[in-house]
Design an enzyme around this catalytic site. Structure first.
Site, mmCIF file in Angstrom:
data_model
loop_
_atom_site.group_PDB
_atom_site.id
_atom_site.type_symbol
_atom_site.label_atom_id
_atom_site.label_comp_id
_atom_site.label_asym_id
_atom_site.label_seq_id
_atom_site.Cartn_x
_atom_site.Cartn_y
_atom_site.Cartn_z
ATOM 1 N N CYS A 142 83.174 -4.451 95.456
ATOM 2 C CA CYS A 142 82.855 -5.775 95.996
ATOM 3 C C CYS A 142 82.366 -5.650 97.437
ATOM 4 O O CYS A 142 83.177 -5.598 98.368
ATOM 5 C CB CYS A 142 84.080 -6.688 95.912
ATOM 6 S SG CYS A 142 83.744 -8.360 96.512
ATOM 7 N N CYS A 145 83.211 -8.496 99.790
ATOM 8 C CA CYS A 145 84.615 -8.484 100.231
ATOM 9 C C CYS A 145 84.846 -7.395 101.278
ATOM 10 O O CYS A 145 85.521 -7.620 102.277
ATOM 11 C CB CYS A 145 85.540 -8.189 99.057
ATOM 12 S SG CYS A 145 85.148 -9.048 97.543
ATOM 13 N N ASP A 146 84.342 -6.202 101.030
ATOM 14 C CA ASP A 146 84.748 -5.042 101.827
ATOM 15 C C ASP A 146 83.679 -4.529 102.787
ATOM 16 O O ASP A 146 83.982 -3.743 103.694
ATOM 17 C CB ASP A 146 85.122 -3.878 100.879
ATOM 18 C CG ASP A 146 86.317 -4.224 100.008
ATOM 19 O OD1 ASP A 146 87.124 -5.065 100.439
ATOM 20 O OD2 ASP A 146 86.425 -3.665 98.904
HETATM 21 P P1 FAD Z 1 92.015 -12.490 89.172
HETATM 22 O O1 FAD Z 1 92.339 -12.218 90.586
HETATM 23 O O2 FAD Z 1 91.146 -11.519 88.443
HETATM 24 O O3 FAD Z 1 93.414 -12.617 88.391
HETATM 25 C C1 FAD Z 1 93.475 -12.777 87.026
HETATM 26 C C2 FAD Z 1 94.846 -12.342 86.550
HETATM 27 O O4 FAD Z 1 95.011 -12.740 85.193
HETATM 28 C C3 FAD Z 1 95.081 -10.851 86.588
HETATM 29 O O5 FAD Z 1 96.315 -10.552 87.162
HETATM 30 C C4 FAD Z 1 95.108 -10.449 85.108
HETATM 31 O O6 FAD Z 1 95.952 -9.347 84.861
HETATM 32 C C5 FAD Z 1 95.672 -11.728 84.480
HETATM 33 N N1 FAD Z 1 95.333 -11.832 83.065
HETATM 34 C C6 FAD Z 1 94.166 -11.473 82.459
HETATM 35 N N2 FAD Z 1 94.249 -11.688 81.142
HETATM 36 C C7 FAD Z 1 95.497 -12.190 80.912
HETATM 37 C C8 FAD Z 1 96.199 -12.593 79.737
HETATM 38 N N3 FAD Z 1 95.615 -12.538 78.523
HETATM 39 N N4 FAD Z 1 97.481 -13.023 79.848
HETATM 40 C C9 FAD Z 1 98.078 -13.109 81.078
HETATM 41 N N5 FAD Z 1 97.463 -12.729 82.222
HETATM 42 C C10 FAD Z 1 96.189 -12.279 82.129
HETATM 43 N N6 FAD Z 1 87.617 -11.938 97.365
HETATM 44 C C11 FAD Z 1 87.692 -12.462 98.610
HETATM 45 O O7 FAD Z 1 87.582 -13.670 98.775
HETATM 46 N N7 FAD Z 1 87.935 -11.655 99.694
HETATM 47 C C12 FAD Z 1 88.112 -10.303 99.570
HETATM 48 O O8 FAD Z 1 88.298 -9.591 100.566
HETATM 49 C C13 FAD Z 1 88.062 -9.740 98.281
HETATM 50 N N8 FAD Z 1 88.230 -8.407 98.100
HETATM 51 C C14 FAD Z 1 88.145 -7.898 96.848
HETATM 52 C C15 FAD Z 1 88.295 -6.515 96.683
HETATM 53 C C16 FAD Z 1 88.228 -5.955 95.427
HETATM 54 C C17 FAD Z 1 88.410 -4.474 95.269
HETATM 55 C C18 FAD Z 1 87.976 -6.787 94.278
HETATM 56 C C19 FAD Z 1 87.904 -6.176 92.900
HETATM 57 C C20 FAD Z 1 87.789 -8.149 94.441
HETATM 58 C C21 FAD Z 1 87.876 -8.718 95.718
HETATM 59 N N9 FAD Z 1 87.682 -10.069 95.915
HETATM 60 C C22 FAD Z 1 87.789 -10.612 97.179
HETATM 61 C C23 FAD Z 1 87.378 -10.983 94.804
HETATM 62 C C24 FAD Z 1 88.664 -11.725 94.409
HETATM 63 O O9 FAD Z 1 89.685 -10.786 94.227
HETATM 64 C C25 FAD Z 1 88.444 -12.524 93.148
HETATM 65 O O10 FAD Z 1 87.355 -13.413 93.315
HETATM 66 C C26 FAD Z 1 89.687 -13.339 92.811
HETATM 67 O O11 FAD Z 1 90.818 -12.503 92.730
HETATM 68 C C27 FAD Z 1 89.525 -14.074 91.496
HETATM 69 O O12 FAD Z 1 90.703 -14.749 91.252
HETATM 70 P P2 FAD Z 1 91.112 -15.217 89.797
HETATM 71 O O13 FAD Z 1 92.403 -15.941 89.993
HETATM 72 O O14 FAD Z 1 90.009 -15.916 89.142
HETATM 73 O O15 FAD Z 1 91.346 -13.907 88.930
#
Ligand code: FAD
Ligand code: NDP
Length: 319
Positions: A142, A145-146
Protein backbone atom coordinates in the site's frame (compact mmCIF):
# COMPACT_ATOMS: atom_id res chain seq x y z
CA UNK A 1 -25.51 -26.12 17.23
CA UNK A 2 -28.18 -23.39 17.22
CA UNK A 3 -30.05 -21.41 19.88
CA UNK A 4 -33.45 -19.72 19.86
CA UNK A 5 -32.16 -16.18 20.00
CA UNK A 6 -32.51 -14.04 16.89
CA UNK A 7 -29.90 -11.29 16.80
CA UNK A 8 -30.74 -7.75 15.72
CA UNK A 9 -27.51 -7.37 13.80
CA UNK A 10 -24.46 -9.53 13.22
CA UNK A 11 -21.26 -7.83 12.06
CA UNK A 12 -18.85 -10.01 10.10
CA UNK A 13 -15.28 -8.65 10.15
CA UNK A 14 -13.22 -6.64 12.59
CA UNK A 15 -11.27 -3.97 10.73
CA UNK A 16 -12.04 -0.24 10.99
CA UNK A 17 -15.34 -0.76 9.13
CA UNK A 18 -16.57 -3.56 11.41
CA UNK A 19 -15.57 -1.84 14.63
CA UNK A 20 -17.07 1.49 13.64
CA UNK A 21 -20.31 -0.30 12.74
CA UNK A 22 -20.17 -2.06 16.13
CA UNK A 23 -19.67 1.18 18.06
CA UNK A 24 -22.63 2.83 16.35
CA UNK A 25 -24.87 -0.24 16.56
CA UNK A 26 -24.04 -0.81 20.23
CA UNK A 27 -24.70 2.82 21.13
CA UNK A 28 -28.06 2.47 19.35
CA UNK A 29 -28.89 -0.41 21.74
CA UNK A 30 -28.87 -3.03 18.99
CA UNK A 31 -26.61 -5.32 21.08
CA UNK A 32 -24.48 -6.26 18.05
CA UNK A 33 -22.71 -9.58 17.78
CA UNK A 34 -19.38 -9.41 15.95
CA UNK A 35 -17.52 -12.31 14.35
CA UNK A 36 -14.00 -10.92 14.28
CA UNK A 37 -12.56 -13.84 12.31
CA UNK A 38 -9.80 -16.28 13.10
CA UNK A 39 -7.14 -15.69 10.43
CA UNK A 40 -9.95 -15.18 7.92
CA UNK A 41 -8.56 -14.17 4.54
CA UNK A 42 -5.12 -14.82 6.10
CA UNK A 43 -5.50 -11.70 8.23
CA UNK A 44 -5.60 -11.62 12.02
CA UNK A 45 -8.61 -10.24 13.86
CA UNK A 46 -8.35 -6.46 13.61
CA UNK A 47 -7.83 -6.53 9.89
CA UNK A 48 -5.22 -5.18 7.52
CA UNK A 49 -3.88 -2.55 9.90
CA UNK A 50 -2.57 -5.34 12.13
CA UNK A 51 -0.06 -6.05 9.36
CA UNK A 52 1.52 -2.62 9.36
CA UNK A 53 3.51 -0.36 11.65
CA UNK A 54 3.00 3.43 11.57
CA UNK A 55 -0.41 4.76 10.59
CA UNK A 56 0.11 8.47 10.05
CA UNK A 57 -3.06 9.47 8.22
CA UNK A 58 -5.80 8.39 10.62
CA UNK A 59 -7.16 11.59 12.18
CA UNK A 60 -6.71 12.09 15.89
CA UNK A 61 -3.15 10.80 16.18
CA UNK A 62 -0.86 13.71 15.29
CA UNK A 63 2.25 11.66 16.04
CA UNK A 64 0.87 8.57 14.25
CA UNK A 65 -0.10 5.28 15.86
CA UNK A 66 0.96 1.67 15.32
CA UNK A 67 -1.62 -0.24 13.28
CA UNK A 68 -2.17 -3.07 15.83
CA UNK A 69 -2.53 -0.52 18.65
CA UNK A 70 -5.16 1.45 16.72
CA UNK A 71 -7.15 -1.74 16.19
CA UNK A 72 -6.84 -2.72 19.88
CA UNK A 73 -8.29 0.66 20.81
CA UNK A 74 -11.18 0.27 18.36
CA UNK A 75 -11.90 -3.19 19.79
CA UNK A 76 -11.97 -1.79 23.33
CA UNK A 77 -14.37 0.94 22.20
CA UNK A 78 -16.69 -1.64 20.59
CA UNK A 79 -16.69 -3.71 23.77
CA UNK A 80 -17.18 -0.70 26.01
CA UNK A 81 -20.64 -0.17 24.53
CA UNK A 82 -21.56 -3.84 24.80
CA UNK A 83 -20.58 -5.46 21.50
CA UNK A 84 -20.21 -9.21 21.95
CA UNK A 85 -17.18 -10.43 20.01
CA UNK A 86 -16.51 -13.98 18.86
CA UNK A 87 -13.06 -14.88 17.56
CA UNK A 88 -14.55 -17.08 14.88
CA UNK A 89 -14.86 -16.99 11.11
CA UNK A 90 -18.21 -17.15 9.35
CA UNK A 91 -17.87 -19.98 6.86
CA UNK A 92 -21.26 -19.86 5.18
CA UNK A 93 -24.48 -17.89 5.13
CA UNK A 94 -28.05 -18.49 4.06
CA UNK A 95 -29.60 -15.18 3.07
CA UNK A 96 -32.56 -16.77 1.30
CA UNK A 97 -34.72 -17.00 4.43
CA UNK A 98 -35.52 -14.65 7.33
CA UNK A 99 -34.11 -14.51 9.87
CA UNK A 100 -30.81 -14.97 8.03
CA UNK A 101 -28.68 -17.93 9.09
CA UNK A 102 -24.91 -17.75 9.48
CA UNK A 103 -22.56 -20.60 10.32
CA UNK A 104 -19.07 -20.53 11.78
CA UNK A 105 -16.32 -22.95 10.76
CA UNK A 106 -17.41 -25.45 13.41
CA UNK A 107 -20.95 -25.46 11.99
CA UNK A 108 -22.52 -23.48 14.88
CA UNK A 109 -25.41 -21.41 13.63
CA UNK A 110 -26.60 -17.93 14.52
CA UNK A 111 -29.84 -16.34 13.31
CA UNK A 112 -30.16 -12.62 12.73
CA UNK A 113 -32.51 -10.04 11.29
CA UNK A 114 -29.76 -7.98 9.70
CA UNK A 115 -26.12 -8.45 8.70
CA UNK A 116 -23.27 -6.02 8.23
CA UNK A 117 -20.50 -7.42 6.05
CA UNK A 118 -17.13 -5.82 6.78
CA UNK A 119 -14.76 -8.59 5.74
CA UNK A 120 -12.26 -6.41 3.89
CA UNK A 121 -10.02 -7.32 1.01
CA UNK A 122 -6.63 -8.93 0.99
CA UNK A 123 -3.86 -7.31 -1.03
CA UNK A 124 -2.27 -9.81 -3.37
CA UNK A 125 1.47 -10.30 -3.01
CA UNK A 126 3.99 -12.71 -4.52
CA UNK A 127 5.81 -15.24 -2.39
CA UNK A 128 9.21 -14.51 -3.94
CA UNK A 129 12.47 -15.32 -2.13
CA UNK A 130 13.10 -12.48 0.32
CA UNK A 131 9.48 -11.34 0.64
CA UNK A 132 8.68 -12.99 3.97
CA UNK A 133 12.07 -12.06 5.47
CA UNK A 134 11.87 -8.40 4.42
CA UNK A 135 8.12 -7.82 4.86
CA UNK A 136 7.66 -4.40 6.53
CA UNK A 137 11.40 -3.83 6.09
CA UNK A 138 10.96 -2.02 2.82
CA UNK A 139 8.13 -4.10 1.32
CA UNK A 140 4.55 -2.91 1.31
CA UNK A 141 1.27 -3.55 -0.46
CA UNK A 142 0.00 0.00 0.00
CA UNK A 143 2.01 2.95 -1.30
CA UNK A 144 -0.59 5.53 -0.27
CA UNK A 145 -0.36 4.17 3.29
CA UNK A 146 3.39 3.68 3.62
CA UNK A 147 5.04 5.64 0.82
CA UNK A 148 5.63 8.79 2.83
CA UNK A 149 7.52 6.95 5.59
CA UNK A 150 11.14 8.10 6.06
CA UNK A 151 12.50 4.68 5.06
CA UNK A 152 11.37 5.27 1.46
CA UNK A 153 12.38 8.91 1.06
CA UNK A 154 14.88 9.88 -1.65
CA UNK A 155 15.50 6.26 -2.59
CA UNK A 156 14.89 4.37 -5.82
CA UNK A 157 11.66 2.37 -5.45
CA UNK A 158 10.11 -0.54 -7.35
CA UNK A 159 6.40 -0.96 -8.05
CA UNK A 160 5.08 -4.28 -9.39
CA UNK A 161 1.96 -4.18 -11.55
CA UNK A 162 0.52 -2.44 -14.58
CA UNK A 163 -3.01 -1.56 -13.48
CA UNK A 164 -4.50 1.74 -12.33
CA UNK A 165 -3.29 1.04 -8.77
CA UNK A 166 0.29 0.53 -9.93
CA UNK A 167 0.15 3.78 -11.93
CA UNK A 168 -1.47 5.71 -9.11
CA UNK A 169 1.01 4.37 -6.57
CA UNK A 170 4.00 5.08 -8.84
CA UNK A 171 2.82 8.66 -9.36
CA UNK A 172 2.31 9.07 -5.61
CA UNK A 173 5.72 7.55 -4.81
CA UNK A 174 7.42 9.86 -7.32
CA UNK A 175 6.88 12.65 -4.77
CA UNK A 176 9.08 10.88 -2.25
CA UNK A 177 11.41 8.46 -4.05
CA UNK A 178 14.44 9.48 -6.14
CA UNK A 179 13.27 7.32 -9.07
CA UNK A 180 10.47 4.81 -9.59
CA UNK A 181 10.78 1.54 -11.51
CA UNK A 182 7.51 -0.04 -12.60
CA UNK A 183 7.78 -3.73 -13.43
CA UNK A 184 5.04 -4.66 -15.92
CA UNK A 185 4.75 -8.32 -16.87
CA UNK A 186 3.40 -7.78 -20.39
CA UNK A 187 4.21 -5.37 -23.22
CA UNK A 188 1.17 -3.30 -22.30
CA UNK A 189 -0.57 -2.06 -19.20
CA UNK A 190 -4.04 -2.85 -18.01
CA UNK A 191 -4.34 0.71 -16.63
CA UNK A 192 -6.62 3.34 -18.15
CA UNK A 193 -5.17 5.51 -20.90
CA UNK A 194 -5.10 8.64 -18.78
CA UNK A 195 -3.16 6.95 -15.99
CA UNK A 196 -0.69 5.48 -18.46
CA UNK A 197 -0.19 8.93 -19.96
CA UNK A 198 0.50 10.45 -16.53
CA UNK A 199 3.09 7.76 -15.89
CA UNK A 200 4.68 8.37 -19.30
CA UNK A 201 4.82 12.11 -18.61
CA UNK A 202 6.53 11.69 -15.24
CA UNK A 203 10.30 11.93 -15.68
CA UNK A 204 10.96 10.05 -12.44
CA UNK A 205 9.16 6.87 -13.56
CA UNK A 206 10.77 4.19 -15.74
CA UNK A 207 8.55 1.38 -17.02
CA UNK A 208 10.24 -2.00 -17.47
CA UNK A 209 8.07 -3.95 -19.91
CA UNK A 210 7.87 -7.75 -20.02
CA UNK A 211 9.63 -7.85 -16.68
CA UNK A 212 8.98 -10.17 -13.76
CA UNK A 213 10.37 -9.84 -10.25
CA UNK A 214 12.15 -13.01 -9.14
CA UNK A 215 13.79 -12.11 -5.80
CA UNK A 216 13.91 -9.30 -3.26
CA UNK A 217 17.46 -8.44 -2.23
CA UNK A 218 18.71 -7.06 1.07
CA UNK A 219 19.91 -8.09 4.52
CA UNK A 220 18.07 -6.03 7.15
CA UNK A 221 16.26 -3.76 4.68
CA UNK A 222 15.35 -4.02 1.01
CA UNK A 223 18.32 -3.06 -1.17
CA UNK A 224 17.05 -4.14 -4.58
CA UNK A 225 14.95 -6.39 -6.74
CA UNK A 226 16.23 -9.10 -9.07
CA UNK A 227 14.15 -8.98 -12.24
CA UNK A 228 13.85 -11.22 -15.28
CA UNK A 229 13.11 -10.29 -18.87
CA UNK A 230 10.22 -12.55 -19.83
CA UNK A 231 11.41 -13.00 -23.40
CA UNK A 232 15.19 -13.32 -23.08
CA UNK A 233 15.24 -14.87 -19.58
CA UNK A 234 18.01 -12.42 -18.71
CA UNK A 235 18.31 -11.41 -15.03
CA UNK A 236 19.31 -8.01 -13.73
CA UNK A 237 19.37 -6.34 -10.35
CA UNK A 238 17.54 -3.04 -9.85
CA UNK A 239 18.76 -1.04 -6.88
CA UNK A 240 15.83 -0.10 -4.64
CA UNK A 241 15.11 0.95 -1.07
CA UNK A 242 11.50 -0.20 -1.29
CA UNK A 243 9.21 -2.58 -3.11
CA UNK A 244 5.46 -2.04 -3.51
CA UNK A 245 3.06 -4.72 -4.72
CA UNK A 246 0.17 -3.30 -6.75
CA UNK A 247 -1.14 -6.45 -8.40
CA UNK A 248 -4.71 -6.23 -7.19
CA UNK A 249 -6.78 -7.15 -4.16
CA UNK A 250 -9.07 -10.05 -3.41
CA UNK A 251 -12.23 -9.07 -1.50
CA UNK A 252 -13.11 -11.61 1.19
CA UNK A 253 -16.50 -12.64 -0.17
CA UNK A 254 -16.08 -16.33 -1.06
CA UNK A 255 -18.12 -17.38 2.00
CA UNK A 256 -21.16 -15.60 0.52
CA UNK A 257 -21.25 -18.12 -2.34
CA UNK A 258 -22.65 -15.58 -4.79
CA UNK A 259 -25.79 -14.73 -2.78
CA UNK A 260 -25.16 -10.98 -3.07
CA UNK A 261 -24.54 -8.98 -6.23
CA UNK A 262 -20.82 -8.46 -6.74
CA UNK A 263 -18.54 -7.34 -9.56
CA UNK A 264 -16.39 -9.76 -11.53
CA UNK A 265 -13.58 -9.65 -8.94
CA UNK A 266 -15.94 -10.21 -6.00
CA UNK A 267 -16.39 -6.67 -4.61
CA UNK A 268 -19.90 -6.34 -3.20
CA UNK A 269 -22.19 -3.93 -5.00
CA UNK A 270 -24.07 -1.39 -2.92
CA UNK A 271 -26.59 1.28 -3.83
CA UNK A 272 -25.13 4.75 -4.51
CA UNK A 273 -24.32 6.70 -1.32
CA UNK A 274 -25.49 3.75 0.74
CA UNK A 275 -24.27 0.44 2.15
CA UNK A 276 -27.44 -1.41 1.11
CA UNK A 277 -26.67 -4.58 -0.86
CA UNK A 278 -28.89 -6.53 -3.24
CA UNK A 279 -30.68 -8.18 -0.30
CA UNK A 280 -32.72 -6.04 2.10
CA UNK A 281 -31.30 -6.10 5.60
CA UNK A 282 -27.76 -6.94 4.44
CA UNK A 283 -25.30 -4.06 4.44
CA UNK A 284 -21.70 -3.95 3.25
CA UNK A 285 -18.98 -1.52 4.31
CA UNK A 286 -15.24 -0.97 4.04
CA UNK A 287 -12.82 -2.50 1.58
CA UNK A 288 -15.13 -5.41 0.75
CA UNK A 289 -17.20 -2.94 -1.29
CA UNK A 290 -14.57 -0.32 -2.12
CA UNK A 291 -11.91 -0.84 -4.74
CA UNK A 292 -11.13 2.85 -5.14
CA UNK A 293 -10.18 4.43 -1.79
CA UNK A 294 -9.24 1.46 0.44
CA UNK A 295 -8.23 3.53 3.47
CA UNK A 296 -8.90 3.00 7.16
CA UNK A 297 -10.78 6.27 7.49
CA UNK A 298 -13.05 5.60 4.50
CA UNK A 299 -13.70 2.07 5.81
CA UNK A 300 -14.61 3.51 9.22
CA UNK A 301 -16.90 6.07 7.56
CA UNK A 302 -18.81 3.43 5.66
CA UNK A 303 -19.02 1.28 8.83
CA UNK A 304 -20.83 4.18 10.47
CA UNK A 305 -23.20 4.39 7.49
CA UNK A 306 -23.93 0.64 7.63
CA UNK A 307 -24.86 0.75 11.32
CA UNK A 308 -27.14 3.76 10.86
CA UNK A 309 -28.78 2.16 7.83
CA UNK A 310 -29.25 -1.15 9.69
CA UNK A 311 -30.78 0.65 12.66
CA UNK A 312 -33.24 2.56 10.43
CA UNK A 313 -34.11 -0.57 8.46
CA UNK A 314 -34.84 -2.53 11.65
CA UNK A 315 -36.93 0.33 13.06
CA UNK A 316 -39.01 0.57 9.87
CA UNK A 317 -39.54 -3.20 9.76
CA UNK A 318 -40.75 -3.25 13.34
CA UNK A 319 -43.03 -0.21 13.17
P1 FAD B 1 -10.03 -5.11 7.00
O1 FAD B 1 -9.11 -4.22 7.74
O2 FAD B 1 -9.48 -5.89 5.85
O3 FAD B 1 -10.65 -6.13 8.07
C1 FAD B 1 -11.48 -7.16 7.69
C2 FAD B 1 -11.47 -8.21 8.79
O4 FAD B 1 -12.51 -9.15 8.53
C3 FAD B 1 -10.19 -9.00 8.88
O5 FAD B 1 -9.75 -9.10 10.20
C4 FAD B 1 -10.59 -10.40 8.38
O6 FAD B 1 -9.84 -11.43 8.99
C5 FAD B 1 -12.05 -10.44 8.83
N1 FAD B 1 -12.82 -11.41 8.05
C6 FAD B 1 -12.71 -11.70 6.73
N2 FAD B 1 -13.57 -12.67 6.39
C7 FAD B 1 -14.23 -13.01 7.54
C8 FAD B 1 -15.23 -13.98 7.85
N3 FAD B 1 -15.74 -14.79 6.90
N4 FAD B 1 -15.66 -14.10 9.13
C9 FAD B 1 -15.17 -13.27 10.10
N5 FAD B 1 -14.21 -12.34 9.86
C10 FAD B 1 -13.75 -12.22 8.59
N6 FAD B 1 -5.04 2.62 5.50
C11 FAD B 1 -4.88 3.85 6.02
O7 FAD B 1 -5.82 4.63 6.09
N7 FAD B 1 -3.66 4.24 6.53
C12 FAD B 1 -2.57 3.40 6.53
O8 FAD B 1 -1.48 3.78 6.97
C13 FAD B 1 -2.73 2.11 6.01
N8 FAD B 1 -1.69 1.24 5.99
C14 FAD B 1 -1.87 0.01 5.45
C15 FAD B 1 -0.78 -0.87 5.41
C16 FAD B 1 -0.92 -2.13 4.88
C17 FAD B 1 0.25 -3.06 4.86
C18 FAD B 1 -2.19 -2.55 4.35
C19 FAD B 1 -2.35 -3.94 3.77
C20 FAD B 1 -3.27 -1.68 4.35
C21 FAD B 1 -3.12 -0.40 4.90
N9 FAD B 1 -4.17 0.50 4.91
C22 FAD B 1 -4.01 1.75 5.48
C23 FAD B 1 -5.49 0.17 4.34
C24 FAD B 1 -6.44 -0.20 5.49
O9 FAD B 1 -5.81 -1.15 6.31
C25 FAD B 1 -7.74 -0.73 4.95
O10 FAD B 1 -8.32 0.20 4.06
C26 FAD B 1 -8.72 -1.00 6.08
O11 FAD B 1 -8.14 -1.86 7.04
C27 FAD B 1 -10.00 -1.63 5.57
O12 FAD B 1 -10.81 -1.88 6.66
P2 FAD B 1 -11.98 -2.94 6.61
O13 FAD B 1 -12.62 -2.85 7.95
O14 FAD B 1 -12.81 -2.75 5.42
O15 FAD B 1 -11.31 -4.37 6.42
P1 NDP C 1 -5.89 -4.71 -11.73
O1 NDP C 1 -6.38 -6.12 -11.62
O2 NDP C 1 -6.58 -3.78 -12.64
O3 NDP C 1 -4.36 -4.75 -12.22
C1 NDP C 1 -3.47 -5.64 -11.64
C2 NDP C 1 -2.13 -5.49 -12.35
O4 NDP C 1 -1.19 -6.34 -11.71
C3 NDP C 1 -2.18 -5.87 -13.83
O5 NDP C 1 -1.28 -5.07 -14.54
C4 NDP C 1 -1.68 -7.31 -13.80
O6 NDP C 1 -1.05 -7.72 -14.99
C5 NDP C 1 -0.64 -7.22 -12.69
N1 NDP C 1 -0.40 -8.51 -12.09
C6 NDP C 1 -1.32 -9.36 -11.58
N2 NDP C 1 -0.72 -10.46 -11.11
C7 NDP C 1 0.61 -10.28 -11.32
C8 NDP C 1 1.74 -11.08 -11.05
N3 NDP C 1 1.63 -12.28 -10.49
N4 NDP C 1 2.96 -10.61 -11.41
C9 NDP C 1 3.08 -9.39 -11.98
N5 NDP C 1 2.04 -8.58 -12.26
C10 NDP C 1 0.81 -9.04 -11.93
O7 NDP C 1 -5.83 -4.18 -10.22
P2 NDP C 1 -5.76 -2.67 -9.68
O8 NDP C 1 -5.63 -2.80 -8.21
O9 NDP C 1 -4.75 -1.89 -10.40
O10 NDP C 1 -7.19 -2.06 -10.02
C11 NDP C 1 -8.38 -2.68 -9.52
C12 NDP C 1 -9.58 -1.86 -9.99
O11 NDP C 1 -9.59 -0.59 -9.33
C13 NDP C 1 -9.58 -1.56 -11.49
O12 NDP C 1 -10.91 -1.59 -11.93
C14 NDP C 1 -9.02 -0.16 -11.57
O13 NDP C 1 -9.47 0.53 -12.72
C15 NDP C 1 -9.58 0.47 -10.29
N6 NDP C 1 -8.72 1.56 -9.82
C16 NDP C 1 -8.89 2.81 -10.36
C17 NDP C 1 -8.08 3.86 -10.00
C18 NDP C 1 -8.27 5.18 -10.64
O14 NDP C 1 -9.10 5.29 -11.53
N7 NDP C 1 -7.55 6.20 -10.22
C19 NDP C 1 -7.01 3.70 -9.00
C20 NDP C 1 -6.86 2.34 -8.53
C21 NDP C 1 -7.69 1.32 -8.94
P3 NDP C 1 -1.93 -8.19 -16.27
O15 NDP C 1 -2.52 -6.94 -16.84
O16 NDP C 1 -0.91 -8.83 -17.12
O17 NDP C 1 -2.98 -9.14 -15.76
Amino acid sequence: MSNDRVENVVIIGSGPAGHTAAIYAARADLEPLMYEGFMAGNIAAGGQLTTTTDVENYPGFPEGIQGPELMDEMRKQSKRFGTRIKTETIAQVDLSQRPFRLQNEAGDEVRTESVIIATGATAKTLDLPGVRRLWQKGISACAICDGALPVFRNKPLVVIGGGDSACEESLYLSKFGSEIHMLVRRDQMRASRIMQQRVADNPKITVHWNTLPVEVLGNDLVSGVRAKDKHTGEHRDIEAGGLFFAIGHQPNTAFLAGQLDADEVGYLKTEPESTRTSIEGVFACGDVKDKVFRQAVTAAGSGCMAAIEAERWLAERRS
